[in-house]
Design a protein around this motif. Sequence first.
Motif, PDB file in Angstrom:
ATOM      1  N   CYS A  57      10.696  -7.038  -2.677  1.00  0.00           N
ATOM      2  CA  CYS A  57       9.778  -7.165  -1.548  1.00  0.00           C
ATOM      3  C   CYS A  57       8.443  -7.712  -2.037  1.00  0.00           C
ATOM      4  O   CYS A  57       8.070  -7.546  -3.205  1.00  0.00           O
ATOM      5  CB  CYS A  57       9.591  -5.821  -0.832  1.00  0.00           C
ATOM      6  SG  CYS A  57       9.192  -4.449  -1.933  1.00  0.00           S
ATOM      7  N   ARG A  87       4.206  -8.715  -0.434  1.00  0.00           N
ATOM      8  CA  ARG A  87       3.225  -8.758   0.655  1.00  0.00           C
ATOM      9  C   ARG A  87       1.949  -9.426   0.153  1.00  0.00           C
ATOM     10  O   ARG A  87       1.546  -9.272  -1.009  1.00  0.00           O
ATOM     11  CB  ARG A  87       2.901  -7.356   1.176  1.00  0.00           C
ATOM     12  CG  ARG A  87       3.983  -6.733   2.034  1.00  0.00           C
ATOM     13  CD  ARG A  87       4.145  -7.458   3.365  1.00  0.00           C
ATOM     14  NE  ARG A  87       5.210  -6.870   4.146  1.00  0.00           N
ATOM     15  CZ  ARG A  87       6.481  -7.239   4.103  1.00  0.00           C
ATOM     16  NH1 ARG A  87       6.852  -8.213   3.285  1.00  0.00           N
ATOM     17  NH2 ARG A  87       7.384  -6.663   4.862  1.00  0.00           N
ATOM     18  N   GLY A 112       7.287  -5.524  -5.348  1.00  0.00           N
ATOM     19  CA  GLY A 112       8.080  -4.360  -5.736  1.00  0.00           C
ATOM     20  C   GLY A 112       9.416  -4.812  -6.304  1.00  0.00           C
ATOM     21  O   GLY A 112       9.988  -5.800  -5.834  1.00  0.00           O
ATOM     22  N   ILE A 133       5.674  -1.475  -9.378  1.00  0.00           N
ATOM     23  CA  ILE A 133       4.970  -2.231  -8.335  1.00  0.00           C
ATOM     24  C   ILE A 133       3.783  -2.905  -9.015  1.00  0.00           C
ATOM     25  O   ILE A 133       3.023  -2.255  -9.738  1.00  0.00           O
ATOM     26  CB  ILE A 133       4.500  -1.311  -7.195  1.00  0.00           C
ATOM     27  CG1 ILE A 133       5.693  -0.563  -6.587  1.00  0.00           C
ATOM     28  CG2 ILE A 133       3.761  -2.105  -6.135  1.00  0.00           C
ATOM     29  CD1 ILE A 133       5.302   0.561  -5.658  1.00  0.00           C
ATOM     30  N   THR A 151      12.000   0.061  -5.411  1.00  0.00           N
ATOM     31  CA  THR A 151      11.217  -0.170  -4.199  1.00  0.00           C
ATOM     32  C   THR A 151      11.978  -1.132  -3.292  1.00  0.00           C
ATOM     33  O   THR A 151      12.228  -2.281  -3.669  1.00  0.00           O
ATOM     34  CB  THR A 151       9.841  -0.762  -4.543  1.00  0.00           C
ATOM     35  OG1 THR A 151       9.175   0.113  -5.457  1.00  0.00           O
ATOM     36  CG2 THR A 151       9.001  -0.917  -3.291  1.00  0.00           C
ATOM     37  N   CYS A 181      10.921  -1.701   0.072  1.00  0.00           N
ATOM     38  CA  CYS A 181      10.029  -2.293   1.063  1.00  0.00           C
ATOM     39  C   CYS A 181       8.610  -1.804   0.811  1.00  0.00           C
ATOM     40  O   CYS A 181       8.382  -0.810   0.107  1.00  0.00           O
ATOM     41  CB  CYS A 181      10.479  -1.918   2.478  1.00  0.00           C
ATOM     42  SG  CYS A 181      10.721  -0.128   2.702  1.00  0.00           S
ATOM     43  N   MET A 182       7.628  -2.512   1.403  1.00  0.00           N
ATOM     44  CA  MET A 182       6.222  -2.123   1.264  1.00  0.00           C
ATOM     45  C   MET A 182       5.416  -2.755   2.385  1.00  0.00           C
ATOM     46  O   MET A 182       5.877  -3.677   3.071  1.00  0.00           O
ATOM     47  CB  MET A 182       5.666  -2.554  -0.094  1.00  0.00           C
ATOM     48  CG  MET A 182       5.698  -4.051  -0.322  1.00  0.00           C
ATOM     49  SD  MET A 182       4.912  -4.561  -1.858  1.00  0.00           S
ATOM     50  CE  MET A 182       5.785  -3.563  -3.041  1.00  0.00           C
ATOM     51  N   ASP A 183       4.175  -2.254   2.562  1.00  0.00           N
ATOM     52  CA  ASP A 183       3.275  -2.833   3.557  1.00  0.00           C
ATOM     53  C   ASP A 183       1.840  -2.578   3.135  1.00  0.00           C
ATOM     54  O   ASP A 183       1.529  -1.556   2.508  1.00  0.00           O
ATOM     55  CB  ASP A 183       3.535  -2.235   4.949  1.00  0.00           C
ATOM     56  CG  ASP A 183       2.810  -3.014   6.046  1.00  0.00           C
ATOM     57  OD1 ASP A 183       2.704  -4.256   5.913  1.00  0.00           O
ATOM     58  OD2 ASP A 183       2.352  -2.401   7.018  1.00  0.00           O
ATOM     59  N   ILE A 218      -1.653   1.376  -0.038  1.00  0.00           N
ATOM     60  CA  ILE A 218      -0.389   0.646   0.011  1.00  0.00           C
ATOM     61  C   ILE A 218       0.727   1.659   0.257  1.00  0.00           C
ATOM     62  O   ILE A 218       0.771   2.711  -0.378  1.00  0.00           O
ATOM     63  CB  ILE A 218      -0.140  -0.083  -1.314  1.00  0.00           C
ATOM     64  CG1 ILE A 218      -1.290  -1.048  -1.621  1.00  0.00           C
ATOM     65  CG2 ILE A 218       1.183  -0.825  -1.298  1.00  0.00           C
ATOM     66  CD1 ILE A 218      -1.343  -1.482  -3.064  1.00  0.00           C
ATOM     67  N   THR A 257       4.926   2.329   0.352  1.00  0.00           N
ATOM     68  CA  THR A 257       6.190   1.794  -0.167  1.00  0.00           C
ATOM     69  C   THR A 257       7.340   2.719   0.216  1.00  0.00           C
ATOM     70  O   THR A 257       7.176   3.935   0.302  1.00  0.00           O
ATOM     71  CB  THR A 257       6.144   1.662  -1.707  1.00  0.00           C
ATOM     72  OG1 THR A 257       5.852   2.948  -2.283  1.00  0.00           O
ATOM     73  CG2 THR A 257       5.087   0.662  -2.139  1.00  0.00           C
ATOM     74  N   HIS A 312      11.497   3.670  -0.763  1.00  0.00           N
ATOM     75  CA  HIS A 312      12.291   3.610  -1.990  1.00  0.00           C
ATOM     76  C   HIS A 312      13.756   3.950  -1.750  1.00  0.00           C
ATOM     77  O   HIS A 312      14.132   4.531  -0.714  1.00  0.00           O
ATOM     78  CB  HIS A 312      11.696   4.561  -3.027  1.00  0.00           C
ATOM     79  CG  HIS A 312      10.298   4.196  -3.428  1.00  0.00           C
ATOM     80  ND1 HIS A 312      10.016   3.401  -4.503  1.00  0.00           N
ATOM     81  CD2 HIS A 312       9.107   4.520  -2.859  1.00  0.00           C
ATOM     82  CE1 HIS A 312       8.701   3.253  -4.599  1.00  0.00           C
ATOM     83  NE2 HIS A 312       8.132   3.922  -3.616  1.00  0.00           N
ATOM     84  N   CYS A 316       2.468   6.462  -1.075  1.00  0.00           N
ATOM     85  CA  CYS A 316       1.269   5.673  -0.832  1.00  0.00           C
ATOM     86  C   CYS A 316       0.472   5.573  -2.133  1.00  0.00           C
ATOM     87  O   CYS A 316       0.425   6.527  -2.919  1.00  0.00           O
ATOM     88  CB  CYS A 316       0.399   6.303   0.264  1.00  0.00           C
ATOM     89  SG  CYS A 316       1.142   6.219   1.912  1.00  0.00           S
TER      90      CYS A 316
END
Length: 578
Positions: A374, A376, A387, A393, A415, A417-419, A428, A430, A432, A439
Motif C-alpha cells: 500500500c 499514500r 507499507g 512502514i 501492512t 492498508c493505510m491512510d 497515520i 494502518t 494489518h 496509529c
Amino acid sequence: MDQVYNLIQQRNAIETLPFVSLHSSNSQLRNLVASLQFRCESLERQYLELQQLLADQALLVNQSNQNIIKSGSGGVSKNEGKLREKIAKLQKDLNEKLRNEVKLAAEAAESSKEISQLNEEKSSHEATIATLNVEIHRCNEIITHLTNELEESKSRTRLAEAQFDGLKDAIRSLQEENEEKSKLNQRLLDETIAEKEKFAEQFNTMNDTIEKLQKENNMLRSLSKMEKSWFGLPKKGILAGAAGLVGGGDAKSKQEPEEESSERQWGVVGAVVPSQPLFTVKAHRDDAASVRYDGTNQNLVATASSDSTIRVWDTGNGQLQASFSGGGSYPMLGVDISGSVICGCGADKTCRVWRYDTKRMIHQLAGHSQKITCVRLFAGEKNIITGSADRSIRIWDISRHIYTHTTTFRHSSTTNCMDVSGEKNCPIVTGHLDGGVRCWDARTGDRALDIPALHEGGVTSVQWKPGSIHEVLTNGRDSTLKIVDARNNSVVLTFRDRDFCTLTNHASSSYSPDGIHVAGGSGDNGDLFVWNASNGELEKRLSGLHKSGSMGVAWGRGGSNGQQVASIDKSGMLVLWA
C-alpha cells in the motif's frame, strides 16, 4: 563392532547352556557302553572255556568208565566212588557256572537294552549338536557379515565426515562470497540509483530545455509572420513585445502551482449517493487491485492492476488520460494520486513516482525487502508513506531530485492498508494481516494506538472520517465494516449484510465526503452496498453491473462534474456511478 560380537557370544552361551549337561551325560554313557561291551566279551570267553572244560571232563569220564569195565568189577567201586565225587563236584561247578551264565546273559540283555537307549539318546544328541553347529555356523556368518557391514559403515562415516567438512568449508566460502556479492550488489544498486536519479534529472532538464526552445521557436515563427503583416511596427518593438509575452507566460506558469491548493479537502461539500452507472470501462486486461480519486478534487480517478500498469481516467467521460508501466511482469498493488504527482507500488519491492503533467517517472523508491502492499501521498505532495510485507512502514521525502528515507515504523504483521489525513496533527492509521489497527505519530515515529484483533482474518481497508481525527472506517476479512473511535479504542458501529463478503486482503471501502455514508463492494457478486454511518442501516444496494467480485470502492468529492463513486472488480472492469 566389539560390542556386537560380545552380544552374539552372550546369545550363543545362553542358547547352548541347556545342552551342556546332555553332552556330558552322553560322554558318560559312551564310557559305560564301552565298559559293558568289554565285560560281555570277557564273560563270553569264560563261557566258552567252561564249555570246553565240561567237554574234556565228560570225555575223561567216558574213558574211565571204559577202563573200569575192562579192568573188572573189583576196583569198580573204589574208583567209581572217586569218580562220582569228582563228577558231582564238576556238576555242581557246572550248575554254578550255568547260573552265572544265565545271570550274565540277563545282565547282557539289560545292558544291550540300555546300550540301545543310549545309542538312541546319542543319535538325538548328535542331531541336536549338528543343529547347534549349523546355528553356530550361521551365527558366525552373520557376525562376519555384520563385521563387514560395520567396517563399511565406518569407512562411509569417515567419508561422510570428510565430505561434511568439505561442505562446511564450501558453505563458509560461499557465505563469504555471498556477503561480498551482497555488499557489491548493494553498492552497485546505490550507484545505479544515484546514476538513474542523475540521468533522470539531466533528462528532465533536457526536456525542459527542449520545450522552452520549441516555445521560443514557435514564437519566433509567429513573430516573423507578424513582421510581414505589420510593416508600420518596428522590429525591435515586436521582439520586445514577444519577449514580454514569453516572460509573462513563464511567470504565469510559475505562479499556477502556487495558486493550486496543496491540501486534500474533505467534508466541505455534500455527497451524492450513487443510484445508477454513469460509465462502464474495461480498465485492465487482468484483475484490478486498487482505485483512488485525485486528492485535489480534479476529475480524475486512478486504478492499479496485476497487469503491471497504473491508469488514470477522466470521470467526466470515462476516457483514458494516462497509463504508467510498473515493474515488468510484477503486479501493481496500490495507487494514489494528488495534483501533479501519482505513485504506485507493487510486488517488485519498489514504489514508483511519476509527474502526471509530464508523464515522466521522477523517483523509484527502493528499500523494502518484500512486496509493497500500500502507498499514500501526504498533503503537499512532498512525502510518501509505504507499507510492506517485510513488516515495516517507511516515510520518504520526494521533494528533491534525490529521494530520502526519513522514518521507519516496525511492527509484527504485514501492512495491508493505510491512510493519512489532511487534518493537522492527525496520525497515520494502518491495518494489518493479524486483524489489528495501529496509529503512528509521523513526527516521532511512536505508536500512538494499537487495537489488536479488530477483524478476524485481517484488515483490508482503513480510512479516517472526513473532518475528524478520531473515527476510522475499517473493512475486514470477516466481511464486516466497522467505525472505530481512536480515543477509547472502541467500536462505534458495525456494518454487515448476509450478501456482503470480503475475499481479498486489499478490498477497500470508503466514507462519503461528508462522512454521512459508507460504501463497500462485495467480493463474490460485485454488488455495491451503501450504509448510513449514523445508524448502520443499509440504504442502497446496486447490483448487476459487476460480473465478478469487487476489489475496491472509492468515494471522492466529485470535482467539477459531480461524479463521486467508483468501483472496480477482479476482471478489471471500472464502473463510475452517478
